[in-house]
Scaffold this motif. Structure first.
Motif, PDB file in Angstrom:
ATOM      1  N   GLY A   1      86.459  74.080  85.694  1.00  0.00           N
ATOM      2  CA  GLY A   1      87.646  74.763  85.179  1.00  0.00           C
ATOM      3  C   GLY A   1      87.831  74.634  83.689  1.00  0.00           C
ATOM      4  O   GLY A   1      88.846  75.077  83.148  1.00  0.00           O
ATOM      5  N   GLN A   2      86.860  74.011  82.990  1.00  0.00           N
ATOM      6  CA  GLN A   2      86.977  73.856  81.540  1.00  0.00           C
ATOM      7  C   GLN A   2      86.518  75.122  80.815  1.00  0.00           C
ATOM      8  O   GLN A   2      85.573  75.786  81.225  1.00  0.00           O
ATOM      9  N   TRP A   3      87.201  75.417  79.706  1.00  0.00           N
ATOM     10  CA  TRP A   3      86.809  76.539  78.859  1.00  0.00           C
ATOM     11  C   TRP A   3      85.917  76.029  77.737  1.00  0.00           C
ATOM     12  O   TRP A   3      86.114  74.933  77.207  1.00  0.00           O
ATOM     13  N   GLY A   4      84.963  76.852  77.362  1.00  0.00           N
ATOM     14  CA  GLY A   4      84.089  76.494  76.260  1.00  0.00           C
ATOM     15  C   GLY A   4      83.792  77.692  75.382  1.00  0.00           C
ATOM     16  O   GLY A   4      84.099  78.838  75.733  1.00  0.00           O
ATOM     17  N   VAL A   5      83.192  77.429  74.226  1.00  0.00           N
ATOM     18  CA  VAL A   5      82.787  78.481  73.300  1.00  0.00           C
ATOM     19  C   VAL A   5      81.373  78.175  72.824  1.00  0.00           C
ATOM     20  O   VAL A   5      80.953  77.014  72.796  1.00  0.00           O
ATOM     21  N   PRO A   6      80.608  79.193  72.437  1.00  0.00           N
ATOM     22  CA  PRO A   6      79.256  78.955  71.907  1.00  0.00           C
ATOM     23  C   PRO A   6      79.327  78.224  70.559  1.00  0.00           C
ATOM     24  O   PRO A   6      79.981  78.679  69.630  1.00  0.00           O
ATOM     25  N   GLU A   7      78.627  77.101  70.497  1.00  0.00           N
ATOM     26  CA  GLU A   7      78.654  76.310  69.257  1.00  0.00           C
ATOM     27  C   GLU A   7      78.139  77.110  68.068  1.00  0.00           C
ATOM     28  O   GLU A   7      78.696  77.034  66.960  1.00  0.00           O
ATOM     29  N   MET A   8      77.084  77.899  68.275  1.00  0.00           N
ATOM     30  CA  MET A   8      76.498  78.640  67.171  1.00  0.00           C
ATOM     31  C   MET A   8      77.478  79.639  66.585  1.00  0.00           C
ATOM     32  O   MET A   8      77.501  79.867  65.365  1.00  0.00           O
ATOM     33  N   GLU A   9      78.326  80.244  67.429  1.00  0.00           N
ATOM     34  CA  GLU A   9      79.305  81.198  66.934  1.00  0.00           C
ATOM     35  C   GLU A   9      80.355  80.513  66.063  1.00  0.00           C
ATOM     36  O   GLU A   9      80.825  81.073  65.071  1.00  0.00           O
ATOM     37  N   VAL A  10      80.747  79.312  66.447  1.00  0.00           N
ATOM     38  CA  VAL A  10      81.705  78.551  65.628  1.00  0.00           C
ATOM     39  C   VAL A  10      81.089  78.240  64.270  1.00  0.00           C
ATOM     40  O   VAL A  10      81.739  78.363  63.224  1.00  0.00           O
ATOM     41  N   ARG A  11      79.827  77.847  64.281  1.00  0.00           N
ATOM     42  CA  ARG A  11      79.140  77.535  63.023  1.00  0.00           C
ATOM     43  C   ARG A  11      79.008  78.779  62.140  1.00  0.00           C
ATOM     44  O   ARG A  11      79.166  78.709  60.921  1.00  0.00           O
ATOM     45  N   ARG A  12      78.710  79.923  62.746  1.00  0.00           N
ATOM     46  CA  ARG A  12      78.599  81.155  61.967  1.00  0.00           C
ATOM     47  C   ARG A  12      79.935  81.550  61.358  1.00  0.00           C
ATOM     48  O   ARG A  12      79.997  81.978  60.199  1.00  0.00           O
ATOM     49  N   ALA A  13      81.002  81.419  62.140  1.00  0.00           N
ATOM     50  CA  ALA A  13      82.323  81.753  61.617  1.00  0.00           C
ATOM     51  C   ALA A  13      82.695  80.846  60.454  1.00  0.00           C
ATOM     52  O   ALA A  13      83.254  81.295  59.439  1.00  0.00           O
ATOM     53  N   ALA A  14      82.372  79.564  60.575  1.00  0.00           N
ATOM     54  CA  ALA A  14      82.673  78.622  59.496  1.00  0.00           C
ATOM     55  C   ALA A  14      81.842  78.928  58.256  1.00  0.00           C
ATOM     56  O   ALA A  14      82.347  78.866  57.120  1.00  0.00           O
ATOM     57  N   ALA A  15      80.574  79.277  58.461  1.00  0.00           N
ATOM     58  CA  ALA A  15      79.711  79.598  57.316  1.00  0.00           C
ATOM     59  C   ALA A  15      80.225  80.823  56.578  1.00  0.00           C
ATOM     60  O   ALA A  15      80.210  80.870  55.340  1.00  0.00           O
ATOM     61  N   GLU A  16      80.682  81.839  57.311  1.00  0.00           N
ATOM     62  CA  GLU A  16      81.218  83.040  56.670  1.00  0.00           C
ATOM     63  C   GLU A  16      82.486  82.732  55.888  1.00  0.00           C
ATOM     64  O   GLU A  16      82.699  83.266  54.799  1.00  0.00           O
ATOM     65  N   LEU A  17      83.328  81.857  56.426  1.00  0.00           N
ATOM     66  CA  LEU A  17      84.568  81.535  55.731  1.00  0.00           C
ATOM     67  C   LEU A  17      84.311  80.674  54.486  1.00  0.00           C
ATOM     68  O   LEU A  17      84.993  80.809  53.473  1.00  0.00           O
ATOM     69  N   ASN A  18      83.316  79.795  54.565  1.00  0.00           N
ATOM     70  CA  ASN A  18      83.059  78.875  53.451  1.00  0.00           C
ATOM     71  C   ASN A  18      82.586  79.568  52.191  1.00  0.00           C
ATOM     72  O   ASN A  18      82.714  79.016  51.092  1.00  0.00           O
ATOM     73  N   VAL A  19      82.023  80.766  52.313  1.00  0.00           N
ATOM     74  CA  VAL A  19      81.537  81.463  51.116  1.00  0.00           C
ATOM     75  C   VAL A  19      82.635  82.306  50.469  1.00  0.00           C
ATOM     76  O   VAL A  19      82.408  82.892  49.401  1.00  0.00           O
ATOM     77  N   VAL A  20      83.802  82.373  51.074  1.00  0.00           N
ATOM     78  CA  VAL A  20      84.896  83.165  50.520  1.00  0.00           C
ATOM     79  C   VAL A  20      85.475  82.455  49.304  1.00  0.00           C
ATOM     80  O   VAL A  20      85.824  81.270  49.364  1.00  0.00           O
ATOM     81  N   LYS A  21      85.571  83.167  48.206  1.00  0.00           N
ATOM     82  CA  LYS A  21      86.190  82.643  47.003  1.00  0.00           C
ATOM     83  C   LYS A  21      87.611  83.167  46.904  1.00  0.00           C
ATOM     84  O   LYS A  21      87.859  84.337  47.193  1.00  0.00           O
ATOM     85  N   MET A  22      88.525  82.329  46.503  1.00  0.00           N
ATOM     86  CA  MET A  22      89.929  82.713  46.504  1.00  0.00           C
ATOM     87  C   MET A  22      90.549  82.525  45.118  1.00  0.00           C
ATOM     88  O   MET A  22      90.426  81.460  44.519  1.00  0.00           O
ATOM     89  N   ASP A  23      91.180  83.571  44.637  1.00  0.00           N
ATOM     90  CA  ASP A  23      91.906  83.535  43.379  1.00  0.00           C
ATOM     91  C   ASP A  23      93.394  83.460  43.701  1.00  0.00           C
ATOM     92  O   ASP A  23      93.974  84.407  44.223  1.00  0.00           O
ATOM     93  N   HIS A  24      94.008  82.319  43.416  1.00  0.00           N
ATOM     94  CA  HIS A  24      95.419  82.133  43.755  1.00  0.00           C
ATOM     95  C   HIS A  24      96.333  83.045  42.945  1.00  0.00           C
ATOM     96  O   HIS A  24      97.499  83.219  43.294  1.00  0.00           O
ATOM     97  N   GLY A  25      95.809  83.632  41.886  1.00  0.00           N
ATOM     98  CA  GLY A  25      96.625  84.548  41.094  1.00  0.00           C
ATOM     99  C   GLY A  25      96.535  85.993  41.539  1.00  0.00           C
ATOM    100  O   GLY A  25      97.333  86.832  41.113  1.00  0.00           O
ATOM    101  N   ASP A  26      95.544  86.314  42.390  1.00  0.00           N
ATOM    102  CA  ASP A  26      95.364  87.682  42.865  1.00  0.00           C
ATOM    103  C   ASP A  26      96.063  87.815  44.212  1.00  0.00           C
ATOM    104  O   ASP A  26      95.467  87.605  45.266  1.00  0.00           O
ATOM    105  N   LEU A  27      97.343  88.148  44.173  1.00  0.00           N
ATOM    106  CA  LEU A  27      98.176  88.139  45.370  1.00  0.00           C
ATOM    107  C   LEU A  27      98.465  89.546  45.868  1.00  0.00           C
ATOM    108  O   LEU A  27      98.541  90.495  45.088  1.00  0.00           O
TER     109      LEU A  27
END
Length: 445
Positions: free
Chosen positions: A66-92
């Motif tokens: 009855g436990q739910w799980g997710v594919p580990e590789m998909e979590v890693r891919r999502a994290a890798a995509e987010l980590n390359v995002v650059k954010m300018d706090h002044g560009d709102l």
């Protein structure tokens, strides 16, 4: 104690607790703040068959016990995509409140629609400063801690909510990916229902009545826009059935990194420019616009400086603007204030050199439909020394000529495609500028 990822099982299923720890660990150094319970806390709902992490849909699977799980590789891919995002706090980007936005009934199991969720929760909480986490309820969207990023500004009785543009694009991508996932799930469900007897149908019923099929339902990635809607009139195209679904099949024609959500069009000539994402659609929006008045804000740096070629190419997708080698009147007025009058703007001493004086504002009398009577007036407001001065008054025709010269120097390829050689079929009477006086700003240009 947090769960550990089992060595040697990379790419296999991991429990939700492990996924939470993995997501938090992998995104710890990201420019975009994330939460430590992205898969297990509201609004994530594993029973829907998926969770959103950054701009990616990660399928959920009900394993043994009855436990739910997710594919580990998909979590890693999502994290890798987010980590390359650059954010300018002044560009709102302003995300609310907008008076014209429809009020929706609260539904915790509805699809993301992150703007409505944030607006609803901020309205319930009152001030962002009082928004302490409620016990057992972590406010996040797609694993992103949006409350760290939202700013509230007050102008007497008016408040506005803002997010960095990079985060807006991430959340737009998440919303788009979720929509595509659900569409693919419904398509597969219908085809399965037609091919198999009811006893063999494999469905996962989500809370709130949503149904999905196998969590691995395929989705189609948006394709680049290559001028498929060239020179079409928005008034006719917008009425076609399924046009919203069609728009979602393209990437944004300006930034080319985010799925498109809306059709941008020229309000003076009525032609479709291209499908764009919500972030780029709001990039053009002035901080202040009445029927003949614009405050020239800092985001014009992107429109006319750092990303000017992309935007000039986009604006000149309108045959009317391209043929006349100009821009819609509000854009031309902003360009005149920001570029043509740059050398006229006074400066004041500042701790690090000199700072441009006050805030630029440009207004106009008359209309672009009668160029001889149209006059642009560029003014400086909020001068630190208490002055309010008029920098220049420029006739519309002179402003258009200056723009044509600047365009040839700045974007030669765009200028080469412009010129008065295709007047047939253009509106004989361009439509007037559509004013926006309630700050909604969704249909300015």
């Amino acid at each position: 104690m947090s769960e550990r990822v089992t060595p040697g099982h990379s790419g296999g299923l991991i429990t939700l607790g492990t996924a939470d720890a993995l997501w938090a660990g992998l995104t710890n150094g990201s420019a975009v703040p994330t939460v430590s319970a992205a898969c297990t806390c509201f609004p994530a709902d594993v029973r829907a068959g998926y969770v959103l992490l950054g701009g990616r849909v990660v399928a959920t699977v009900k394993a043994g016990g009855g436990q739910w799980g997710v594919p580990e590789m998909e979590v890693r891919r999502a994290a890798a995509e987010l980590n390359v995002v650059k954010m300018d706090h002044g560009d709102l980007v302003r995300i609310g409140p907008f008076g014209g936005a429809p009020k929706q009934k609260q539904n915790d199991t509805a699809p993301l629609r992150w703007r409505q969720r944030i607006a609803r929760e901020l309205q319930e909480l009152g001030d962002v400063e009082r928004a302490a986490p409620s016990e057992g309820r972590l406010h996040h969207l797609a694993g992103i801690d949006w409350r760290v990023l939202v700013e509230e500004t007050r102008d007497r009785t008016v408040r506005a909510w803002w997010l960095p543009r990079a985060v807006v694009r991430l959340l737009d991508a998440a919303e788009h990916a979720e929509t595509r996932w659900l569409q693919a799930a419904r398509t597969r469900q219908n085809s399965t229902a037609a091919a198999e007897p009811p006893s063999q149908r494999r469905q996962i019923r989500a809370a709130g009545g949503r149904q999905t099929t196998s969590p691995h339902s395929p989705t189609t990635a948006p394709r680049p826009y290559n001028g498929e809607l060239k020179e079409l009139l928005y008034s006719a195209l917008s009425r076609k059935h399924g046009i919203s679904r069609k728009v979602a099949e393209w990437m944004c024609a300006v930034c080319r990194t985010t799925p498109a959500t809306v059709l941008d069009h020229c309000h003076e000539h009525g032609y479709v420019r291209a499908p764009v994402c919500q972030s780029c659609n709001t990039q053009e929006r002035p901080d202040h616009l009445y029927s003949n008045d614009i405050r020239v804000a800092s985001h014009y740096t992107r429109l006319f400086d750092t990303h000017n070629v992309d935007w000039l190419r986009h604006w000149h997708r309108c045959p009317g603007c391209r043929t006349r080698t100009t821009l819609p009147l509000p854009h031309l007025a902003a360009w005149t204030a920001y570029i043509a009058c740059r050398s006229l703007r006074p400066t004041h001493r500042a701790p690090r050199g000199r700072k441009p004086c006050g805030v630029l504002r440009v207004s106009w009398t008359g209309s672009q439909n009668a160029p001889r009577s149209c006059l642009l007036t560029v003014t400086v407001d909020f001068c630190p020394s208490g002055e309010h001065r008029v920098l220049a008054q420029i006739p519309y025709r002179e402003a258009a000529e200056r723009f044509g010269t600047w365009l040839a120097e700045t974007a030669p390829a765009v200028a080469a495609a412009a010129g008065p050689d295709r007047l047939d079929g253009l509106p004989t009477q361009p439509r007037p500028v559509i004013p926006d006086t309630n700050s909604d700003g969704q249909a300015l240009f």
